[in-house]
Design an enzyme around this catalytic site. Structure first.
Site, PDB file in Angstrom:
ATOM      1  N   THR A 236     -32.493  36.207 -28.658  1.00  0.00           N
ATOM      2  CA  THR A 236     -33.269  35.208 -27.921  1.00  0.00           C
ATOM      3  C   THR A 236     -34.129  34.411 -28.898  1.00  0.00           C
ATOM      4  O   THR A 236     -35.061  33.726 -28.489  1.00  0.00           O
ATOM      5  CB  THR A 236     -34.176  35.884 -26.872  1.00  0.00           C
ATOM      6  OG1 THR A 236     -35.021  36.842 -27.524  1.00  0.00           O
ATOM      7  CG2 THR A 236     -33.343  36.590 -25.811  1.00  0.00           C
ATOM      8  N   ARG A 238     -33.088  32.454 -32.517  1.00  0.00           N
ATOM      9  CA  ARG A 238     -32.388  31.226 -32.879  1.00  0.00           C
ATOM     10  C   ARG A 238     -30.949  31.574 -33.223  1.00  0.00           C
ATOM     11  O   ARG A 238     -30.684  32.551 -33.914  1.00  0.00           O
ATOM     12  CB  ARG A 238     -33.065  30.506 -34.057  1.00  0.00           C
ATOM     13  CG  ARG A 238     -34.379  29.814 -33.705  1.00  0.00           C
ATOM     14  CD  ARG A 238     -34.172  28.674 -32.724  1.00  0.00           C
ATOM     15  NE  ARG A 238     -35.392  27.951 -32.394  1.00  0.00           N
ATOM     16  CZ  ARG A 238     -36.181  28.246 -31.381  1.00  0.00           C
ATOM     17  NH1 ARG A 238     -35.886  29.277 -30.600  1.00  0.00           N
ATOM     18  NH2 ARG A 238     -37.256  27.524 -31.131  1.00  0.00           N
ATOM     19  N   GLU A 267     -26.586  22.959 -27.921  1.00  0.00           N
ATOM     20  CA  GLU A 267     -27.135  23.079 -26.574  1.00  0.00           C
ATOM     21  C   GLU A 267     -27.246  21.689 -25.950  1.00  0.00           C
ATOM     22  O   GLU A 267     -27.716  20.761 -26.609  1.00  0.00           O
ATOM     23  CB  GLU A 267     -28.513  23.758 -26.616  1.00  0.00           C
ATOM     24  CG  GLU A 267     -28.464  25.196 -27.135  1.00  0.00           C
ATOM     25  CD  GLU A 267     -29.825  25.885 -27.119  1.00  0.00           C
ATOM     26  OE1 GLU A 267     -30.817  25.252 -26.678  1.00  0.00           O
ATOM     27  OE2 GLU A 267     -29.902  27.039 -27.543  1.00  0.00           O
ATOM     28  N   HIS A 286     -30.824  29.178 -22.669  1.00  0.00           N
ATOM     29  CA  HIS A 286     -32.072  29.018 -23.431  1.00  0.00           C
ATOM     30  C   HIS A 286     -33.276  28.897 -22.491  1.00  0.00           C
ATOM     31  O   HIS A 286     -34.038  27.934 -22.515  1.00  0.00           O
ATOM     32  CB  HIS A 286     -32.005  27.793 -24.350  1.00  0.00           C
ATOM     33  CG  HIS A 286     -32.941  27.905 -25.521  1.00  0.00           C
ATOM     34  ND1 HIS A 286     -32.801  27.148 -26.670  1.00  0.00           N
ATOM     35  CD2 HIS A 286     -34.043  28.686 -25.728  1.00  0.00           C
ATOM     36  CE1 HIS A 286     -33.771  27.459 -27.527  1.00  0.00           C
ATOM     37  NE2 HIS A 286     -34.528  28.381 -26.964  1.00  0.00           N
TER      38      HIS A 286
END
Length: 319
Positions: A236, A238, A267, A286
């Protein structure tokens, strides 16, 4: 005339409700954009009249080429005090002031545990099976008590992870380049003798490092193949900290039990991405920082940043 301020990537359409923007009403016209623009030219057309931009993390990169297309831009505010997607040198060259906001650690820590528990207890497949009249009970869950949690990084979030793990009765190992045994002990963790040992001994490995030149690619094929076949990787932090190709490979070959992922190198994640298809991946878009308290802090402090800038005394400057 009032300055024009745009809030970008307001996916949940809550930005204008999470802070009192009325304090700026006599000097700034504020609008929120919920759509995400992938085409820089199209984005520049929408933003070319803006004096102020408020951005959310790395959702829209502020590149040198984009900044060059925004001649009126004077102030750029990002959530958090780090944003690798902002070209700070280009901003400084164009006289754009860049400011940040505080960022809470509770929400990403909680999301990490949600992914870990979701994998360990097979929450998603069991729930989907139940909703679709599938088999009543399908998988064997993993008990956390007595298992080993390996923390790659023991900063603010890593320390919180360690304390929760102890409540579950887990053994906690930790490793990072500068971590000492004394610092690990302060959080109730043991210092792993090496990075490889952390991966070899852990039942769950959770990554909690800032992305930097030292951490980029820190988790590669050697580390992933050293993991137990029953172990899980949680990221969680990078995406670039982990070798993507190596991770996809070990997951496809089921050399590890699975992965919980909230961060990706691209993303939003492309529709045909492998992480959308692998059955042993529990992935979220994310959302680790996407929580009520964080958003209140982000946007309340964005209002403060704008007010301070208008007063000629910018606060929380970056770069």
């Amino acid at each position: 005339m009032k300055l024009k301020c745009a809030i970008l990537d307001d996916y949940q359409q809550v930005a204008l409700k999470m802070a009192d923007w009325s304090a700026l009403a006599d000097r700034v016209e504020v609008s929120a954009i919920s759509a995400h623009f992938t085409d820089e030219t199209e984005l520049a057309v929408h933003l070319q009249e803006c004096d102020i931009l408020v951005i959310m993390r790395e959702r829209t990169p502020m590149t040198a080429s984009l900044l060059a297309r925004l001649p009126k831009l004077k102030l750029l505010i990002t959530s958090g005090m780090r944003n690798a997607s902002i070209d700070l040198a280009a901003a400084a060259e164009r006289g754009v002031v860049v400011c940040g906001t505080s960022s809470g650690s509770a929400a990403p820590m909680e999301l990490t545990w949600a992914l870990l528990l979701g994998l360990a207890k097979h929450i998603v497949p069991e729930s989907v099976g139940l909703q679709n009249n599938g088999p009543w009970q399908r998988d064997l869950g993993v008990t956390l008590q007595g298992k080993t949690l390996g923390l790659l990084g023991l900063g603010k979030i890593g320390g919180q992870m360690a304390r929760v793990a102890q409540a579950f009765g887990m053994r906690v190992l930790a490793w990072s380049q500068n971590l000492t045994a004394e610092r690990a002990a302060q959080e109730g963790a043991l210092l792993a003798p090496s990075k490889r040992a952390l991966f070899e001994q852990s039942d769950f490995v959770s990554i909690h490092l800032v992305l930097s030149d030292r951490s980029r690619g820190l988790v590669g094929r050697d580390e992933l193949t050293a993991m137990k076949p029953t172990a899980y990787l949680i990221n969680t932090s990078r995406a670039a900290i982990v070798d993507r190709a190596a991770l996809v490979d070990v997951l496809q070959q089921r050399k590890i039990a699975g992965a919980g992922l909230d961060v990706f190198e691209t993303e939003p994640l492309p529709a045909d991405d492998a992480f959308r298809q692998l059955p042993n991946v529990l992935a979220t878009p994310h959302v680790g920082y996407v929580a009520d308290d964080n958003y209140r802090a982000y946007f309340t402090e964005a209002v403060e940043d704008i007010a301070a800038f208008l007063a000629g005394q910018p606060i929380r400057r970056l770069g």
